[in-house]
Design a protein around this motif. Structure first.
Motif, short mmCIF file in Angstrom:
data_model
loop_
_atom_site.label_atom_id
_atom_site.label_comp_id
_atom_site.label_asym_id
_atom_site.label_seq_id
_atom_site.Cartn_x
_atom_site.Cartn_y
_atom_site.Cartn_z
N UNK A 186 0.83 -1.21 0.00
CA UNK A 186 0.00 0.00 0.00
C UNK A 186 0.86 1.26 0.00
N UNK A 187 2.17 1.10 -0.22
CA UNK A 187 3.08 2.25 -0.15
C UNK A 187 2.77 3.28 -1.22
N UNK A 188 2.45 2.80 -2.43
CA UNK A 188 2.14 3.74 -3.50
C UNK A 188 0.94 4.59 -3.13
N UNK A 189 -0.08 3.97 -2.54
CA UNK A 189 -1.27 4.72 -2.13
C UNK A 189 -0.93 5.74 -1.05
N UNK A 190 -0.07 5.32 -0.09
CA UNK A 190 0.31 6.23 0.99
C UNK A 190 1.13 7.41 0.47
N UNK A 191 2.02 7.12 -0.48
CA UNK A 191 2.84 8.20 -1.06
C UNK A 191 1.94 9.21 -1.77
N UNK A 192 0.99 8.71 -2.53
CA UNK A 192 0.08 9.60 -3.26
C UNK A 192 -0.82 10.37 -2.29
N UNK A 193 -1.19 9.73 -1.17
CA UNK A 193 -2.01 10.41 -0.17
C UNK A 193 -1.24 11.57 0.45
N UNK A 194 0.05 11.33 0.74
CA UNK A 194 0.87 12.41 1.29
C UNK A 194 1.10 13.52 0.28
N UNK A 195 1.04 13.16 -0.99
CA UNK A 195 1.27 14.15 -2.03
C UNK A 195 0.01 14.95 -2.36
N UNK A 196 -1.12 14.26 -2.45
CA UNK A 196 -2.35 14.89 -2.93
C UNK A 196 -3.39 15.14 -1.84
N UNK A 197 -3.31 14.38 -0.75
CA UNK A 197 -4.28 14.53 0.32
C UNK A 197 -5.56 13.76 0.07
N UNK A 198 -6.44 13.63 1.09
CA UNK A 198 -7.68 12.88 0.95
C UNK A 198 -8.74 13.67 0.19
N UNK A 199 -9.71 12.93 -0.36
CA UNK A 199 -10.84 13.59 -1.00
C UNK A 199 -11.72 14.24 0.06
N UNK A 200 -12.13 15.46 -0.18
CA UNK A 200 -12.95 16.19 0.80
C UNK A 200 -14.21 16.72 0.14
N UNK A 201 -15.22 16.94 0.96
CA UNK A 201 -16.43 17.60 0.52
C UNK A 201 -16.07 19.01 0.04
#
Length: 883
Positions: free
Chosen positions: A127-142
């Motif tokens: 899941x490292x790729x997902x975590x890296x992208x999360x740190x780069x782009x952030x979570x989806x928000x309303x």
């Protein structure tokens, strides 16, 4: 450091790791490589170069000779960066080869950063790729939350984009601010469990281990950059949610937090956190009860309408609490009364503890900073990661000076002055200390420019002189507006001492009133800073060391024999070392030239107080000839004597002790500076044993100015390196060098040390005994050293080359030592001469005219050869042949 012991990596595990990596596509490997790039730079520069290149060469990734040359010419850091970039450019096979090499290297080189990276790649790889992208782009928000987050980022950017360089009133017209991206300098942050009991003052002990931490490959400590604080923790085997960052006053905790928040708000760091909330314990101290929701809204009012929605996703929230040590109330992180509702009214302690322990907003992350001494009374087991800021790297120290002066020539001049003064330079790992010294030196240089016909009359040589200059410049400004209120200085000194003794950094208005300190006076604002909003205002000195200096100065402004004696005794007896800096300042003020700096503004400081302190120091000098002297207490007294600059007192009291033995006792660079002053004052020390004192480059430089005055110098087991031999050369070639015996046994010297050692021996006239055992001296340059040691004019009588990696090819060259008529004792045991080297050793024994003893054991000789060596005893009964 049992957590970081190596383990045996099996071929099956290596194969499994290889298969795991092979499953990733090229773009995934690229993402991982970029993600770990800074880690790879640091790891490769820290590991043994030959081991890294051997593994890479085995996998056909690099040319060993090419990168060996780069390392030799450019150093470890440039070598590592070039290697990492070249491997990435070489394609998939080279990248996989690097990862496999690092995996194999953990057998023999279990560096914690290496283990951490491999662990993170293995444990979170799926899941490292997902975590890296999360740190780069952030979570989806309303969409509403996106707009709210944008407003929050803009607010935080406005609050954090500038670093304010505070100046005491009168030193300049106003404080200045600079872009944080231009002025922020990297700080050393390492994993740490080192608080709890600290027998020394925290500034001194941290300065002491600073050089040790810089020896990265040997220290086995994990370096943590800001972007690693919330990444996989190898020690705890988890992604940390509660992180503690400690550091001494002024080392940069708050600035690091400011840069951390700025980088988040700018989109460059930890975008996994949708919202970051930053608070200061100092501002929260005056609030008896409040809710977490109220705490957030008080600081960020614009979040009020969306707060309920924000708190619904705790895993996307980070709470930062800066300055635990500035909290008036004890924060009990193990308390039983935890809360679960962000809107329930609680104490600050309950809210912070509940966040850390995940009963409130489970899944959120928390980052807390504190001084190390406060943590001795805090339950730290609740944190997943504990780190300590060690301050500036050496290069960053110089950058600070250049930034401060904004004039390259002036900045270089100031830094060079400090670099040559070990007493001042040692504390330059602390940014706020750099600020104080730069402030003082800038004034000295301005005075020199204003009166170019004269040289600067006074540049600070001790820490006390530095602070006396700093305070005198503050007082000089106030003298222009009228006379200095001496009673005010006495009052603020008493308040400062109360704070030192009570471990108080932040004072209330009641504290100031109790000591008759008028907070509204212009003079008061030169010493203390005001923070908070009425009615909840607190006051603190510009820096802890200024507080400690003012506490010492008070006794010279208002001398009381009973009061001074009591203060001296109490400071000396403190178990946690909080009185050490105070003692050094009060000792330093016993020097008349130091006191004279303040005379124009406060008149004569008490001469009887100075005599009282000198008498106290004289009685405090320990008996160095006792069976087990407490070396820490010895060095504390030596440090006070150094600040006093009283060479007559040192010579008359310590000069009678001809031998100083600090063997097996860790010596910090500051300790080495202190010892240099003691040696210079005594001048005729017979023995200085610094074996296994962890003397490193900086420490050796500090003490080198006085080592030539000692007859017998022992520097064994100190992990000295080839670059340190230039310092040894300067010591041995000093015109007044008295060294007759020098031990460099069991250090990290290689053949690169042989040439400077050869030059030193050829120029020195006093050396008679040289121990170079247990160093890897074999190589072409070793022959040049042998040539000098073999000269008829060479005065060396005892030479030890035990365990120097010498092979049979060197045996013939040893014969040239027969040309040295003074050589009487030779130790060449524990090498690899073997039977092939026996004929030359035999000839050496038989023909050397003055030889009295030779040690040749453990040289891979056969039983027959050993028998032959024993039989030689009958032919040379005047030579002791020791197997």
């Amino acid at each position: 450091m049992a957590d970081f012991r190596g383990r045996v990596v099996t071929n099956d595990e290596l194969q499994q790791f290889r298969q795991q990596l092979a499953r990733y596509e090229d773009h995934q490997l690229g993402i991982f490589y970029k993600y770990f790039r800074d880690d790879l730079h640091y790891i490769i520069s820290s590991l043994d170069t030959q081991s890294v290149l051997r593994e890479l060469n085995f996998r056909h990734c690099v040319s060993v000779e090419h990168y060996q040359a780069i390392k030799k010419q450019c150093g470890a850091s440039v070598f590592a960066e070039m290697l990492v970039e070249d491997i990435q450019a070489s394609g998939r096979d080279a990248v996989l080869g690097l990862w496999e090499s690092l995996f194999a290297l953990q057998n023999d080189h279990p560096h914690p950063n290496l283990l951490g990276v491999l662990d993170e790649l293995s444990q979170t790889g799926h899941c490292l790729e997902r975590n890296v992208m999360l740190d780069k782009c952030g979570p989806d928000l309303h969409p509403d939350l996106k707009a709210c987050r944008l407003q929050h980022r803009e607010d935080l950017l406005q609050k954090t984009q500038y670093l304010v360089e505070h100046r005491a009133p009168g030193l300049t017209t106003e404080s200045q601010s600079f872009s944080i991206t231009e002025r922020y300098l990297d700080l050393i942050v390492v994993s740490s469990q080192h608080f709890r009991s600290r027998p020394q003052h925290e500034l001194i002990v941290t300065g002491g281990i600073h050089e040790h931490y810089l020896q990265r490959a040997q220290s086995n400590l994990e370096r943590i950059s800001p972007n690693r604080l919330f990444r996989w923790c190898h020690r705890k085997r988890c992604v940390p949610q509660a992180v503690l960052v400690s550091g001494v006053p002024g080392v940069g905790k708050t600035t690091l937090m400011q840069k951390f928040v700025y980088d988040w708000a700018n989109g460059n760091l930890y975008q996994r956190f949708a919202f970051v909330f930053s608070f200061k314990f100092r501002d929260l101290s005056n609030k008896e009860e409040l809710s977490l929701a109220q705490m957030i809204v008080d600081e960020y009012p614009y979040l009020h309408s969306q707060l309920e929605r924000i708190l619904q996703n705790p895993k996307h929230l980070l709470f930062i609490f800066d300055g635990l040590d500035e909290s008036k109330d004890q924060i009990d992180l193990k308390q039983n009364q935890l809360c679960t509702n962000p809107r329930s009214m609680q104490t600050v302690s309950a809210i912070v503890s509940s966040l850390v322990r995940q009963s409130l907003l489970p899944g959120c992350s928390v980052l807390i900073t504190s001084r190390p001494t406060r943590l001795a009374t805090v339950e730290t087991s609740v944190f997943n990661r504990i780190s300590e800021i060690m301050g500036f790297f050496p290069k960053e120290r110089e950058k600070y000076f250049l930034h401060f002066f904004r004039d390259y020539t002036m900045g270089e001049k100031a830094f060079h002055y400090v670099r040559e003064n070990g007493m001042l330079y040692t504390f330059c790992y602390i940014p706020s200390y750099c600020w104080i010294i730069c402030t003082v030196l800038s004034m000295c240089f301005r005075a020199q420019r204003a009166n170019s016909a004269q040289t600067v009359e006074f540049l600070p040589k001790t820490v006390t002189q530095l602070y006396a200059s700093f305070i005198s410049n503050i007082l000089a400004n106030h003298c222009q507006a009228g006379t200095i209120d001496k009673n005010f200085l006495i009052s603020i000194g008493r308040m400062a001492e109360y704070g030192v003794n009570s471990r108080i950094l932040s004072f209330t208005k009641e504290d100031l009133d109790g000591f008759s300190v008028d907070a509204s006076s212009h003079l008061a604002t030169s010493f203390v800073m005001e923070s908070g909003q009425p009615p909840h205002v607190s006051y603190s000195f510009l820096h802890l060391t200024i507080q400690e200096f003012m506490a010492a100065l008070g006794y010279y402004l208002d001398y009381s024999p009973e009061g001074l004696q009591k203060a001296l005794e109490e400071a000396k007896s403190t178990e946690d070392g909080r009185g050490e800096i105070f003692l050094r300042f009060i000792s330093g003020l016993s020097d008349s030239s130091t006191r004279s700096l303040l005379k124009p503004y406060v008149g004569d400081l008490s001469a009887p107080a100075a005599k009282h302190v000198i008498s106290f120091l004289q009685k405090s000098i320990p008996n160095l000839n006792s069976q087990n002297p407490d070396n820490r207490k010895v060095l504390n007294v030596f440090a006070c004597l150094t600040e006093s600059r009283n060479k007559v007192l040192v010579s008359s009291s310590i000069g009678l002790n001809r031998q100083l033995d600090f063997r097996d006792f860790y010596l910090a660079p500051l300790d080495c500076t202190v010892l240099a002053f003691i040696l210079e004052s005594c001048r005729e020390t017979e023995l200085l044993d610094l074996g296994a004192c962890f003397i490193q480059t900086e420490g050796l430089e500090r003490i080198s100015a006085a080592l030539h005055t000692v007859t017998d110098v022992r520097l064994a087991n100190n992990n000295l390196r080839d670059e340190d031999v230039q310092c040894i050369y300067s010591i041995l070639t000093h015109p007044q060098c008295r060294i007759q015996r020098l031990s460099l046994r069991n250090n990290g010297l290689t053949e690169l040390s042989c040439l400077p050692l050869a030059l030193a021996v050829s120029e020195n006239t006093s050396l008679r005994d040289l121990d170079l055992s247990k160093n890897k001296l074999a190589g072409e340059d070793f022959y040049k050293l042998l040539e000098v040691l073999s000269a008829p004019m060479c005065r060396i009588e005892r030479l030890a080359l035990q365990e120097a990696k010498l092979t049979p090819q060197y045996a013939a060259s040893l014969l040239c030592l027969t040309n040295n008529p003074n050589l009487t004792h030779l130790n060449i045991s524990s090498n690899f001469f073997g039977d092939a080297g026996y004929p030359h050793i035999k000839e050496f024994i038989l023909i050397h005219p003055s030889l009295k003893e030779i040690r040749v054991g453990l040289n891979d000789f056969s039983e027959a050869t050993e028998g032959n060596l024993q039989q030689l005893q009958t032919r040379r009964p005047d030579v002791a042949i020791i197997l």
